[in-house]
Every structure is written in structure tokens, then in C-alpha cells.
Design an enzyme around this catalytic site. Structure first.
Site, PDB file in Angstrom:
ATOM      1  N   GLY A 247     -22.428  -7.836  15.684  1.00  0.00           N
ATOM      2  CA  GLY A 247     -23.398  -8.913  15.665  1.00  0.00           C
ATOM      3  C   GLY A 247     -22.889 -10.319  15.477  1.00  0.00           C
ATOM      4  O   GLY A 247     -23.660 -11.271  15.571  1.00  0.00           O
ATOM      5  N   GLU A 289     -18.486  -3.046  13.765  1.00  0.00           N
ATOM      6  CA  GLU A 289     -18.478  -2.751  15.203  1.00  0.00           C
ATOM      7  C   GLU A 289     -18.643  -3.996  16.062  1.00  0.00           C
ATOM      8  O   GLU A 289     -19.636  -4.135  16.770  1.00  0.00           O
ATOM      9  CB  GLU A 289     -19.637  -1.806  15.536  1.00  0.00           C
ATOM     10  CG  GLU A 289     -19.607  -0.502  14.808  1.00  0.00           C
ATOM     11  CD  GLU A 289     -20.907   0.282  14.958  1.00  0.00           C
ATOM     12  OE1 GLU A 289     -20.832   1.521  14.938  1.00  0.00           O
ATOM     13  OE2 GLU A 289     -21.990  -0.325  15.078  1.00  0.00           O
ATOM     14  N   ARG A 329     -27.997 -12.069  31.794  1.00  0.00           N
ATOM     15  CA  ARG A 329     -28.427 -12.546  30.472  1.00  0.00           C
ATOM     16  C   ARG A 329     -29.373 -13.751  30.493  1.00  0.00           C
ATOM     17  O   ARG A 329     -30.348 -13.764  29.742  1.00  0.00           O
ATOM     18  CB  ARG A 329     -27.212 -12.820  29.572  1.00  0.00           C
ATOM     19  CG  ARG A 329     -26.407 -11.545  29.263  1.00  0.00           C
ATOM     20  CD  ARG A 329     -25.348 -11.785  28.201  1.00  0.00           C
ATOM     21  NE  ARG A 329     -25.930 -12.072  26.905  1.00  0.00           N
ATOM     22  CZ  ARG A 329     -25.968 -13.264  26.340  1.00  0.00           C
ATOM     23  NH1 ARG A 329     -25.420 -14.299  26.940  1.00  0.00           N
ATOM     24  NH2 ARG A 329     -26.530 -13.423  25.177  1.00  0.00           N
ATOM     25  N   TYR A 333     -32.671 -12.935  28.556  1.00  0.00           N
ATOM     26  CA  TYR A 333     -32.811 -13.499  27.206  1.00  0.00           C
ATOM     27  C   TYR A 333     -32.870 -15.022  27.177  1.00  0.00           C
ATOM     28  O   TYR A 333     -32.688 -15.611  26.107  1.00  0.00           O
ATOM     29  CB  TYR A 333     -31.599 -13.140  26.330  1.00  0.00           C
ATOM     30  CG  TYR A 333     -31.147 -11.721  26.284  1.00  0.00           C
ATOM     31  CD1 TYR A 333     -31.945 -10.731  25.715  1.00  0.00           C
ATOM     32  CD2 TYR A 333     -29.884 -11.368  26.747  1.00  0.00           C
ATOM     33  CE1 TYR A 333     -31.485  -9.434  25.636  1.00  0.00           C
ATOM     34  CE2 TYR A 333     -29.417 -10.067  26.667  1.00  0.00           C
ATOM     35  CZ  TYR A 333     -30.227  -9.106  26.110  1.00  0.00           C
ATOM     36  OH  TYR A 333     -29.768  -7.831  26.016  1.00  0.00           O
ATOM     37  N   CYS A 360     -33.033 -13.095  45.249  1.00  0.00           N
ATOM     38  CA  CYS A 360     -34.392 -13.466  45.640  1.00  0.00           C
ATOM     39  C   CYS A 360     -35.334 -13.322  44.460  1.00  0.00           C
ATOM     40  O   CYS A 360     -36.167 -12.417  44.391  1.00  0.00           O
ATOM     41  CB  CYS A 360     -34.846 -12.594  46.802  1.00  0.00           C
ATOM     42  SG  CYS A 360     -33.802 -12.881  48.226  1.00  0.00           S
ATOM     43  N   GLU A 361     -35.161 -14.205  43.500  1.00  0.00           N
ATOM     44  CA  GLU A 361     -35.947 -14.250  42.266  1.00  0.00           C
ATOM     45  C   GLU A 361     -35.921 -15.689  41.800  1.00  0.00           C
ATOM     46  O   GLU A 361     -34.834 -16.248  41.628  1.00  0.00           O
ATOM     47  CB  GLU A 361     -35.243 -13.444  41.158  1.00  0.00           C
ATOM     48  CG  GLU A 361     -35.382 -11.955  41.199  1.00  0.00           C
ATOM     49  CD  GLU A 361     -36.751 -11.463  40.820  1.00  0.00           C
ATOM     50  OE1 GLU A 361     -37.383 -12.070  39.953  1.00  0.00           O
ATOM     51  OE2 GLU A 361     -37.183 -10.467  41.411  1.00  0.00           O
ATOM     52  N   TYR A 389     -21.393  -8.338  27.876  1.00  0.00           N
ATOM     53  CA  TYR A 389     -22.724  -8.106  28.442  1.00  0.00           C
ATOM     54  C   TYR A 389     -22.903  -8.783  29.805  1.00  0.00           C
ATOM     55  O   TYR A 389     -24.001  -9.220  30.133  1.00  0.00           O
ATOM     56  CB  TYR A 389     -23.814  -8.599  27.469  1.00  0.00           C
ATOM     57  CG  TYR A 389     -23.751  -7.978  26.089  1.00  0.00           C
ATOM     58  CD1 TYR A 389     -24.158  -6.668  25.883  1.00  0.00           C
ATOM     59  CD2 TYR A 389     -23.286  -8.697  24.986  1.00  0.00           C
ATOM     60  CE1 TYR A 389     -24.121  -6.096  24.609  1.00  0.00           C
ATOM     61  CE2 TYR A 389     -23.236  -8.133  23.711  1.00  0.00           C
ATOM     62  CZ  TYR A 389     -23.661  -6.829  23.537  1.00  0.00           C
ATOM     63  OH  TYR A 389     -23.616  -6.276  22.280  1.00  0.00           O
TER      64      TYR A 389
HETATM   65  C1  PLP Z   1     -24.656  -3.721  20.259  1.00  0.00           C
HETATM   66  C2  PLP Z   1     -24.141  -3.061  19.064  1.00  0.00           C
HETATM   67  C3  PLP Z   1     -22.931  -3.480  18.505  1.00  0.00           C
HETATM   68  C4  PLP Z   1     -22.179  -4.679  18.999  1.00  0.00           C
HETATM   69  O1  PLP Z   1     -22.900  -5.845  18.779  1.00  0.00           O
HETATM   70  P1  PLP Z   1     -22.264  -7.280  19.095  1.00  0.00           P
HETATM   71  O2  PLP Z   1     -23.382  -8.220  18.811  1.00  0.00           O
HETATM   72  O3  PLP Z   1     -21.862  -7.274  20.529  1.00  0.00           O
HETATM   73  O4  PLP Z   1     -21.112  -7.478  18.190  1.00  0.00           O
HETATM   74  C5  PLP Z   1     -22.443  -2.753  17.443  1.00  0.00           C
HETATM   75  N1  PLP Z   1     -23.105  -1.678  16.953  1.00  0.00           N
HETATM   76  C6  PLP Z   1     -24.262  -1.263  17.473  1.00  0.00           C
HETATM   77  C7  PLP Z   1     -24.915  -0.073  16.899  1.00  0.00           C
HETATM   78  C8  PLP Z   1     -24.827  -1.933  18.526  1.00  0.00           C
HETATM   79  O5  PLP Z   1     -26.003  -1.529  19.016  1.00  0.00           O
END
Ligand code: PLP
Length: 448
Positions: A247, A289, A329, A333, A360-361, A389
Site C-alpha cells: 500500500g 507486501e 488506470r 480510477y 473508441c471511448e 498496474y
Molecule cells: C494489492 C495488494 C498488495 C500490494 O499493494 P500495493 O499498493 O501495490 O503495494 C499487497 N497485498 C495485498 C493483499 C494486495 O491486495
């Protein structure tokens, strides 16, 4: 556009990445083209590895969903990171790249029986179980395979990170994980502990994406450890490891102020270290992660400018040869990006324009209102921070072939994903045999 990683402007006034002139990359490999800065990607891996393993008992998982290819897998392995995969396809890619399976963590809110079987067959390190249905299925499959599956449970801690609505996942109303507040999390833990072919090693949460507020992680640590203490009182079990997801926010535009990875580690891992004894728990390993913050800034997309259409008094549309197909994206978003003209990188901006894709959007707009040196057909537009992404979310809408990807380092460029061809687009198309027979019937019916 902010120059990141190994980006610089060379004496021809061209943007250079990894020692490669991007105008030459566009000539040699065509556009649109994904360019991945190897040194920057590896540096991002290393920053995480050092921050979480030197001072703390941490494990860093790279979130494969942000960008995964065989070559990317190899780099992640070489940098010592583990891998978070979310599907059979990502799992298969890791296997084919010979990624050590004990360092693979398998996520997903609706894994199929076939995917779980594949994970057991490959002997992945952990299955990150999301719900009771999956838990039951995994217990049965592990039993049939004669193994005990090591799992972590995904929980919803109810922590809301300050980020865009669509990428919030920690709040209670979420398709991911089991809610702590209403007792469902406790229930699934008890169930997991009772199953013969399941070994529960820890708990997981992921509070969102593109987060700049580090205190959100400290808050998540408090909620998760507080809950772990409750679990311990009720069941006697305590987590050996706690996973706080990914995140961390990155730089897309001047509005973004990313935090350093070491500050992230010091906020989260220190909070866990301090809180564990307060809650009467042995300090668990801290897992994170990161995805976007590893791959995102290391990617740049090159496009060729085509039609430039000025609507006097309204705006100038600068169309490029890609768009939502290679970067969905902005359409998904309302994400914002920066860009520059790679062949005139030293020139001052003269004009405010908007960058349109070729799909075509009407919603296929890459960037609204950006100052550039009056783009003209044939210019090369470089959009930065597209490593995460983009390729992984790319699609063939309008039957546009997906771009190639090159890995650049020290003046060398290697293709790591080949450009799709028109033949690739029809590879899986099948014309029913009866259509060939039907020719006669159609002619016969034509006179009526
Ligand atoms: C998407 C996701 C991540 C990675 O998130 P980032 O914002 O790209 O760092 C890690 N763990 C889980 C469970 C996710 O769904």
C-alpha cells in the site's frame, strides 16, 4: 515530469533511462513501449529488504499483481524478496521462472479448487485464506494430498487508510477477508485451529493502496495485535507472523509525497515490537507486501504522438498510439500521471494540452491538462510511474496488440515481453465448422 531512477536528459536533449536514449528505444522497438529501469527496480527491492530484515525480523513479499513476467520473477528472487501471487496464472509464472516455491504466498478471495490443488502440488510457502469456504476446501484438498497446508488468515481490521475510494480494502464493508469487529474473524480462527490438515501460522491484513499516512500502519498494528491478544486468551494460540500487506504510495504527480521505506519499516515494525509485549504476545515476524512502490516508479511508457486536434477556446487533444489498453488506470480510477516529450526533453512547456488514447471511448484519456512544448505528430511522449498496474491490467480492447516491454540497464535494452502481433489476437478464435457448411444453406435461402 520529475526525473526518477536513472532518468536523465542527454546532450541531444533526449530522455535517457538506464543509459538508453528513449528516442532510440522507440525507433528500435516501436511504440507504445513499456520501459523498465532495472537498477531502479532492484534498488526498490533492496530498500525494502534492508529496511525490514536488517533491524527487524521481517519478510518482504513483492506483490506480483502489480507487474509480473518471467524476468521480473528472476530479479525479485535475486534481490531476496518473497512473492505474493493471487491466481493460478501468477503461480504458474513463478513456477516457470523457477522462483523458490517456499517463498511464494498465495492470495485471493475466490481461489478455485484447481488453483488450491496447484498451490499444494507446487508446495507454496503459505496459502492466505480469505473465507470459510476456502478453508474447508483447502483442508479437504490437503487431506487428499496427505499434507498439512500452512496458512495465514486474511482479516478486515476496519482501518481506513486515506486513499481513493476504489482502492480501500481495510474497512469493514469489503469483499476481502473476515471482519474482526463482528466476530467472524474469531470464528474462522477457531475453525482453522480445529482442522487436521491446516496449520495456522499467522494473520494478515491489507489496509489499502497509494497510502501516504504511515500512522495508518501503526493503527493497523494496534488493531491486529489487540485482536491477537484476544485470540490468545480465548484459544491459547498466538501468531508466529503478522502480515500488514502493501500500500505504500508513490510519486505520480507533484501532489504525491511518498514516504521513505525505512520510515515505513520504523513505524510499522517498531509498533509491532513495542506492542507485542504490552499485549502479552511473543513478537511475531513482520511481513509486508509492497507492489506499487517496487515496480511503479521503475516503469515508463513511450508513445508516438499522432493527431493533434485543437478546439479553439476549449482544448487541444494530443492523441497517442496507446491509451486505456496499455494503461487502464486513468479510466478506472481517474489516476493522474506526468509526461514529457522524450525527443525534446529539455524544452520548456509552452502549451496546455490533454493526452488522448486511441480507443473508441471518450473516457480513454491518459492525461487531462498537462503543460508540454507544443506536441506535434511524430514526437515521443514519455509517461512516468507506469511500472505498476499497467502491463498487468492491460487488455486488447479494440483489438490493439499489447506493447512490448524492455528492461534497460547501463545502456543495454533487453526485450522481456514481446510485442503482441495481429496473429496473437486471433490465436484463440475458433470458427465453428458448421459455418463452412452453412455457406450452401445461406445461398439457398437468399432467393426467398
Ligand atoms: C494489492 C495488494 C498488495 C500490494 O499493494 P500495493 O499498493 O501495490 O503495494 C499487497 N497485498 C495485498 C493483499 C494486495 O491486495
Amino acid at each position: 515530469m520529475k526525473l526518477q531512477g536513472t532518468m536523465q536528459i542527454n546532450d541531444k536533449g533526449h530522455l535517457e533511462i538506464g543509459g538508453c536514449d528513449t528516442v532510440e528505444l522507440a525507433e528500435n522497438f516501436g511504440t507504445p513501449l513499456y520501459v523498465l529501469d532495472e537498477q531502479y527496480f532492484r534498488q526498490n527491492c533492496r530498500r525494502y529488504y534492508r529496511a525490514f530484515t536488517e533491524k527487524y525480523d521481517g519478510v518482504v513479499l513483492y506483490a506480483a499483481k502489480t507487474l509480473l513476467t518471467l524476468a521480473v520473477c528472476r530479479m525479485v528472487d535475486e534481490e531476496g524478496l518473497s512473492l505474493d501471487v493471487v491466481s493460478g496464472g501468477e503461480l504458474y509464472t513463478a513456477k516457470k521462472a523457477r522462483f523458490p516455491m517456499e517463498r511464494v504466498y498465495f492470495h485471493g478471495n475466490n481461489k478455485s479448487a484447481a488453483e488450491l490443488k496447484l498451490a499444494l502440488d507446487y508446495k507454496v510457502g503459505r496459502v492466505m485464506v480469505d473465507n470459510p469456504h476456502e478453508l474447508q476446501m483447502l483442508d479437504r484438498l490437503a487431506g487428499e494430498a496427505g499434507v498439512q497446508a500452512k496458512i495465514m488468515l486474511r482479516l478486515t481490521p476496519g482501518v481506513e487508510a486515506h486513499t481513493h475510494e476504489y482502492i480501500k480494502t481495510g474497512q469493514i464493508d469489503s469483499k476481502f477477508g473476515m471482519v474482526i469487529e463482528n466476530g467472524q474473524a474469531m470464528e474462522i480462527i477457531k475453525r482453522a485451529l480445529a482442522l487436521e490438515h491446516i496449520r495456522l501460522t499467522g494473520l494478515h491484513c491489507h489496509i489499502g493502496s497509494q497510502i501516504f499516512e504511515l500512522q495508518s500502519y501503526a493503527h493497523a498494528a494496534e488493531v491486529m495485535l489487540g485482536f491477537a491478544a484476544e485470540v490468545r486468551r480465548e484459544t491459547g494460540w498466538q501468531p508466529e507472523e503478522m502480515n500488514f500487506g502493501g500500500g505504500m504510495g508513490i510519486y505520480y504527480t507533484a501532489a504525491d509525497e511518498p514516504q521513505s521505506v525505512s520510515k515505513f519499516a520504523d513505524t510499522l515494525a517498531q509498533a509491532v515490537k513495542n506492542l507485542a509485549p504490552q499485549y502479552g504476545l511473543a513478537a511475531p515476524k513482520v511481513l509486508v507486501e509492497p507492489g506499487r512502490s517496487v515496480s511503479g516508479p521503475a516503469g515508463t511508457t513511450l508513445y508516438t504522438v499522432g493527431a493533434v486536434k485543437s478546439i479553439p477556446g476549449i482544448r487541444t487533444y494530443v492523441a497517442v498510439d496507446g491509451g486505456m489498453g496499455d494503461n487502464p488506470r486513468p479510466a478506472l480510477y481517474q489516476s493522474r500521471y506526468e509526461a514529457l516529450l522524450a525527443n525534446r526533453a529539455a524544452q520548456q512547456p509552452q502549451e496546455m494540452v490533454s493526452i488522448a488514447g486511441k480507443c473508441c471511448e471518450s473516457g480513454d484519456m491518459l492525461i487531462w491538462d498537462i503543460d508540454l512544448p507544443a506536441p506535434a505528430p511524430g514526437d515521443i511522449l514519455a509517461v512516468s510511474s507506469t511500472g505498476a498496474y499497467n502491463y498487468s491490467m492491460s487488455m486488447n480492447y479494440n483489438r490493439l496488440p499489447r506493447p512490448a516491454m524492455v528492461l534497460v540497464k547501463d545502456g543495454a535494452a533487453d526485450i522481456i515481453v514481446a510485442r503482441e502481433t495481429y496473429d496473437d489476437l486471433i490465436r484463440n478464435d475458433v470458427v465453428p465448422e458448421r459455418f463452412n457448411e452453412g455457406r450452401v444453406a445461406k445461398i439457398a435461402g437468399a432467393g426467398r
